[in-house]
Each structure stands twice: as C-alpha cells, then as structure tokens.
Scaffold this motif. Structure first.
Motif, PDB file in Angstrom:
ATOM      1  N   HIS A 455       0.833  -1.206   0.000  1.00  0.00           N
ATOM      2  CA  HIS A 455       0.000   0.000   0.000  1.00  0.00           C
ATOM      3  C   HIS A 455       0.866   1.253   0.000  1.00  0.00           C
ATOM      4  N   ALA A 456       1.909   1.255   0.831  1.00  0.00           N
ATOM      5  CA  ALA A 456       2.815   2.407   0.867  1.00  0.00           C
ATOM      6  C   ALA A 456       3.490   2.607  -0.483  1.00  0.00           C
ATOM      7  N   GLN A 457       3.914   1.515  -1.105  1.00  0.00           N
ATOM      8  CA  GLN A 457       4.543   1.607  -2.420  1.00  0.00           C
ATOM      9  C   GLN A 457       3.570   2.175  -3.444  1.00  0.00           C
ATOM     10  N   ARG A 458       2.330   1.714  -3.387  1.00  0.00           N
ATOM     11  CA  ARG A 458       1.345   2.142  -4.384  1.00  0.00           C
ATOM     12  C   ARG A 458       1.052   3.640  -4.296  1.00  0.00           C
ATOM     13  N   ILE A 459       0.859   4.165  -3.092  1.00  0.00           N
ATOM     14  CA  ILE A 459       0.501   5.580  -2.991  1.00  0.00           C
ATOM     15  C   ILE A 459       1.702   6.479  -3.304  1.00  0.00           C
ATOM     16  N   VAL A 460       2.911   6.021  -3.001  1.00  0.00           N
ATOM     17  CA  VAL A 460       4.091   6.791  -3.393  1.00  0.00           C
ATOM     18  C   VAL A 460       4.217   6.797  -4.914  1.00  0.00           C
ATOM     19  N   GLY A 461       3.997   5.618  -5.530  1.00  0.00           N
ATOM     20  CA  GLY A 461       4.069   5.524  -6.982  1.00  0.00           C
ATOM     21  C   GLY A 461       3.038   6.389  -7.671  1.00  0.00           C
ATOM     22  N   GLU A 462       1.816   6.405  -7.147  1.00  0.00           N
ATOM     23  CA  GLU A 462       0.757   7.234  -7.735  1.00  0.00           C
ATOM     24  C   GLU A 462       1.101   8.713  -7.629  1.00  0.00           C
ATOM     25  N   GLU A 467       5.620   3.624 -12.007  1.00  0.00           N
ATOM     26  CA  GLU A 467       5.032   2.294 -12.020  1.00  0.00           C
ATOM     27  C   GLU A 467       5.611   1.465 -10.881  1.00  0.00           C
ATOM     28  N   CYS A 468       4.752   0.792 -10.145  1.00  0.00           N
ATOM     29  CA  CYS A 468       5.193  -0.103  -9.074  1.00  0.00           C
ATOM     30  C   CYS A 468       5.513  -1.471  -9.679  1.00  0.00           C
ATOM     31  N   THR A 469       6.675  -1.999  -9.393  1.00  0.00           N
ATOM     32  CA  THR A 469       7.089  -3.278  -9.957  1.00  0.00           C
ATOM     33  C   THR A 469       7.433  -4.268  -8.857  1.00  0.00           C
ATOM     34  N   ASN A 470       7.664  -5.501  -9.273  1.00  0.00           N
ATOM     35  CA  ASN A 470       8.124  -6.538  -8.358  1.00  0.00           C
ATOM     36  C   ASN A 470       9.631  -6.709  -8.426  1.00  0.00           C
ATOM     37  N   PHE A 471      10.318  -5.803  -9.109  1.00  0.00           N
ATOM     38  CA  PHE A 471      11.778  -5.864  -9.149  1.00  0.00           C
ATOM     39  C   PHE A 471      12.342  -5.663  -7.747  1.00  0.00           C
ATOM     40  N   THR A 472      13.380  -6.389  -7.448  1.00  0.00           N
ATOM     41  CA  THR A 472      14.071  -6.228  -6.175  1.00  0.00           C
ATOM     42  C   THR A 472      15.440  -5.619  -6.415  1.00  0.00           C
ATOM     43  N   ARG A 473      16.101  -5.285  -5.340  1.00  0.00           N
ATOM     44  CA  ARG A 473      17.469  -4.785  -5.417  1.00  0.00           C
ATOM     45  C   ARG A 473      18.354  -5.785  -6.152  1.00  0.00           C
ATOM     46  N   ARG A 474      18.163  -7.062  -5.872  1.00  0.00           N
ATOM     47  CA  ARG A 474      18.978  -8.096  -6.516  1.00  0.00           C
ATOM     48  C   ARG A 474      18.757  -8.127  -8.020  1.00  0.00           C
ATOM     49  N   ASP A 475      17.507  -7.965  -8.466  1.00  0.00           N
ATOM     50  CA  ASP A 475      17.224  -7.937  -9.904  1.00  0.00           C
ATOM     51  C   ASP A 475      17.987  -6.805 -10.586  1.00  0.00           C
ATOM     52  N   LYS A 476      17.963  -5.643  -9.957  1.00  0.00           N
ATOM     53  CA  LYS A 476      18.623  -4.477 -10.541  1.00  0.00           C
ATOM     54  C   LYS A 476      20.116  -4.718 -10.710  1.00  0.00           C
ATOM     55  N   TYR A 477      20.758  -5.204  -9.664  1.00  0.00           N
ATOM     56  CA  TYR A 477      22.199  -5.404  -9.733  1.00  0.00           C
ATOM     57  C   TYR A 477      22.566  -6.548 -10.667  1.00  0.00           C
ATOM     58  N   LEU A 478      21.704  -7.563 -10.762  1.00  0.00           N
ATOM     59  CA  LEU A 478      21.962  -8.660 -11.692  1.00  0.00           C
ATOM     60  C   LEU A 478      21.949  -8.161 -13.128  1.00  0.00           C
ATOM     61  N   ILE A 479      20.959  -7.343 -13.458  1.00  0.00           N
ATOM     62  CA  ILE A 479      20.842  -6.828 -14.819  1.00  0.00           C
ATOM     63  C   ILE A 479      22.012  -5.916 -15.173  1.00  0.00           C
TER      64      ILE A 479
END
Length: 491
Positions: A455-462, A467-479
C-alpha cells in the motif's frame, strides 16, 4: 547506385525473411559514434581519458572528412579503449550504452528489421564488444558483425584492431558474404551511408535511410526488450557540444559541490534552506509537514522511495527537525559528511528490527524500503520489515532533478554519489509528505506486513506517476552487473 528509401519497404509477411542492417545512421537515427566513445572513455576509463578524447575529436573530424573514415574511427577507438580491461568495456556496454542506443532507434528501419524473423543480422563499424549486448538483447539480433579489437593475455584492450580493421565498405561486404556463405542471399538489406552500398548489393532487396534525426525515435517500450535499468553519470547524451560543456563545467562543479557540502553540513538546520537558495539549490516541499511530526513523544517512521543517498538529508531539512536514517550500506566518507545520524543495518532481520525500534523510541526515523537507489520512473518492491515495527508510518515521495550528472551509480564509486548530485548547476529536490497511514491499514489492525508495504509503495508511486514493480534490489544489480537482461517481473 540508387536504392529505394526504407519508407517504401513493406513489412508485411516478412516472418520467413532474413535481414541485414547497418547500425549507425540506419537502425539508429544519428550517424555519429562520438557519444558512445565518450561514454566508454568516461565510464570505463576516467575524466582524464574523456578530456583526451575531446582534444583529439577535431583531428578525427578532419580525418573523416578529408582523408579516411577508417582512420578517424581507429583514432577514436584507440583513445577510448586502449588499456581498458575487457570486463570494464563489457560492463559499460551492458549498463550504460543501451539506454542511449534505445532512445535513438529509427522507426522505419526498426519496422522492417523487427518484421524479418528468420534471421536478423546487424553490421557495424563500431567495436563489436560495445554494441553486441544491446543489439542481441534489445533489438533481437541473431548475429552482430563489427570491428574486432586486440586484447592482451591479461584481458586489456590494446586500442588496435584485428584484421580486416574497421568494418566499413568492402570489409563490411566481405563479412556479410561470409556470414551468409552457406545460405541464400539476405532477403532485405538496410543501409544509411554511402559505404553501405557494398554490402547492400548482396541483398535481394536493398533500402537506404535518408531522414535520420528528422523523425521521432521508436518508443522504448516497442523494442524487442525495453531498457529498464541503466547506469552511468551522464544525464544527457554526450554529443560533442554537450560533452565539451560538461567537461568545462566539471572542475567548477566539483568545487561548488565541496562548498555546498561544507556549508550545509556546518550550518544550523534552520538556516540550511536559506543556504540552499544562496548556493543555487532548490528544495520543494509539499504536503502537510506539521502533521508528519511526532505526537505523544513517539517518533514517526518516514517511508520514502530511494532516489539518491541524500534522500534522508533533504527530508530532514524539509521537516526542519533532525531525523535518523538506516541503511544497509554506507561509505565512511558519507558518514563523515552526513549532517544527520546514519545507522548501518546488518541484514539480520531480528537485530535490524530491534535497532529500528530503539531509534523510534528517541526520535524520527527515515527508511528507504526499496533497499537501493533507483533512477528510473519505477519503484522497486518495498521490503515489509518496517510494517511490523510501528503504526506511525508516513509515506514520503522524493524526486531529485538533475541536468548534468546522476547522483547514484552501481558500477562507480558510490561514496561520490552526493558530490555528483551537488555538481549539477541547479539541483532540485522535491519532497512530498503524504498522509499518515490510517490505523486500519497497519499491521496492528490485522493487515499483513506485505499488504502495508504494498500500500505504501502504491501511494508513493501514484504521487510520482511511477510504475510499481516486483523488481528487487537483486534484480537491478543482476541486470546491470551481469547483463542478464531479465524482465520477467516487469509489468
């Protein structure tokens, strides 16, 4: 020899066709390679190498226009790559260059290239190592034929080239011919410069790009894969003019950044907003700040998106009251220059929870549940740890604005992130305090920690339009560091 314009090429029923397309000035709108060599020199090398490249650029221009295009490209390659580790070149090619390539794709060339599904081949006079990752992962190319560089046994580029040298003209024709030697001639060929005529003659259908920068680039979401995460310090494409202005500003910006840090760290908190104005910085505060302050002696937990490591500092100034910050990683330099208390977390959930509870007993606390900085218009998945520790939660949307340098990095020295942000001529920070989460949406009211975090993520994103995603810190560094390029979590 005259060839038809690519606008006249049909893209219907091309699924079983092969295509060969030049990269510079064909698949991309701009023909100039300078921005990419400047990015490689700066991000893979240093500011000194970038200055050296800037100094030899007039000579490269003269060579290109009055002597030999090959000689000009050889000079740029040598200055940009000589002595660099191959892994650093590959790192820049994965994390930095794709964003700038993706923002410059020619719509007509892409329309035809993407329609041919049997085999897609990109030919380029750029070093193959610089462009192969982007072409295969984001344009869907099967083969990339480019200039090959010499590499020492120790894994460093010599700056010299392997035979046949720069892949242009006749050498480009021979490379295409060798690639399709055991097959039929390519069904479609697309070029963008006179030297491409040699390989176009091998194709059953041949077309030329003539409009270049006069057309709008392809929206990034229409590529084979969108470029989501990117790295590097340059905000704008370093064309010769932009690069020259940036390099001239660099020493001024460095001194200005140190001055801004020194004055703002030592000034009383109430005086800092005035100091910002005098030093060319702008702080924009929105929302009801007074409601965000503690009540009944309890500290508030401010949950904000993480754009730079200066988020807690600007939030504290916006409140006009000191807050503490927790982080998983902080450099010794950042600890020294930070005007607010910074506490390092251990990644042990039990210990970290106890640390946060103790900090909330004595004052306000800010936490960035994304776990790492993010510069794209998306939000990484919020960690749910904070939701279990208190019901006094205020979401905060932060948005820094930069014109020259990004204030965050993955491959670079993160300790310098605050300085790079403050090197921008007029940096801006927008802080928006949202309403405190109502008690019925907190963990103590029976909501799961993940529901609260989402919920906190959604209202900050709005609020930010992100866009709110399911990416994590690990996904970012892997890419960015391993070049996985995965977008499996992207909505």
């Amino acid at each position: 020899m005259e060839f038809e314009k690519v606008e006249n090429c049909s893209s219907v029923e091309r699924e079983k066709h092969t295509v060969v397309a030049n990269l510079e000035g064909t698949l991309t709108r701009a023909k100039s390679l300078f921005p990419y060599f400047m990015l490689m020199a700066t991000e893979g090398g240093s500011i000194v190498r970038a200055v050296a490249l800037m100094l030899v650029t007039p000579l490269a221009w003269l060579l290109h226009h009055f002597f030999s295009e090959q000689a000009a490209i050889r000079l740029l390659i040598f200055v940009s790559l000589a002595g660099l580790k191959v892994r650093d070149i590959e790192g820049v090619a994965r994390a930095v260059l794709p964003r700038f390539f993706a923002e410059d794709i020619h719509p007509q060339s892409w329309r035809v290239f993407s329609a041919c599904c049997r085999k897609r081949c990109v030919v380029t006079l750029s070093p193959r190592i610089m462009v192969e990752y982007f072409c295969k992962n984001h344009l869907g190319a099967d083969i990339v034929l480019g200039t090959e560089i010499q590499v020492t046994k120790g894994g460093r580029a010599t700056g010299l080239l392997l035979s046949p040298g720069v892949l242009v003209g006749t050498s480009k024709r021979l490379a295409v011919k060798a690639e399709f030697d055991d097959e039929e001639a390519p069904d479609v060929g697309i070029g963008g410069r006179a030297s491409d005529h040699a390989f176009l003659q091998l194709c059953k259908e041949a077309y030329m790009v003539t409009e270049g920068n006069k057309v709008e680039a392809v929206p990034m979401g229409e590529l084979f894969k969108p470029v989501i995460f990117h790295d590097g310090r340059f905000v704008r494409r370093p064309t010769p003019k932009v690069a020259l202005l940036t390099l001239l500003w660099f020493p001024i910006g460095m001194l200005l950044s140190i001055l801004r840090v020194f004055i703002c760290v030592n000034a009383p908190l109430k005086m800092v907003p005035t100091m910002y104005k005098l030093l060319g910085m702008k702080l924009v505060v929105r929302g009801n700040v007074s409601r965000s302050l503690k009540r009944d002696g309890r500290g508030m937990l401010f949950v904000c998106c993480h754009r730079t490591c200066l988020d807690p500092v600007f939030l504290s100034v916006a409140l006009g009251e000191e807050v503490s910050a927790v982080t998983y990683s902080v450099s010794r330099l950042t600890e020294i220059i930070s005007p607010i208390p910074t506490v390092r977390l251990t990644r042990d959930r039990v210990k970290d929870a106890e640390t946060i509870k103790q900090l909330l007993q004595v004052g306000h606390l800010v936490i960035c549940p994304e776990g790492t900085t993010c510069r794209e218009p998306i939000l990484l998945r919020f960690s749910a740890l904070f939701a279990e520790l208190t019901d006094e939660i205020v979401p905060v949307a932060v948005l820094p604005k930069m014109s020259m340098f990004y204030g965050n990095t993955v491959r670079g020295f993160k300790a310098f992130d605050p300085f790079f942000f403050l090197m921008n001529p007029r940096p801006v920070y927008e802080i928006t305090f949202l309403e405190q989460l109502p008690i019925e949406l907190t963990h103590s009211a029976g909501r799961s920690a993940f529901e609260v975090a989402n919920h906190a993520q959604r209202i900050v994103g709005e609020t930010l339009g992100f866009e709110c995603t399911n990416f994590t810190r690990r996904d970012k560094y892997l890419i960015l560091t391993q070049g996985d390029g995965s977008v499996k979590h992207y909505k």
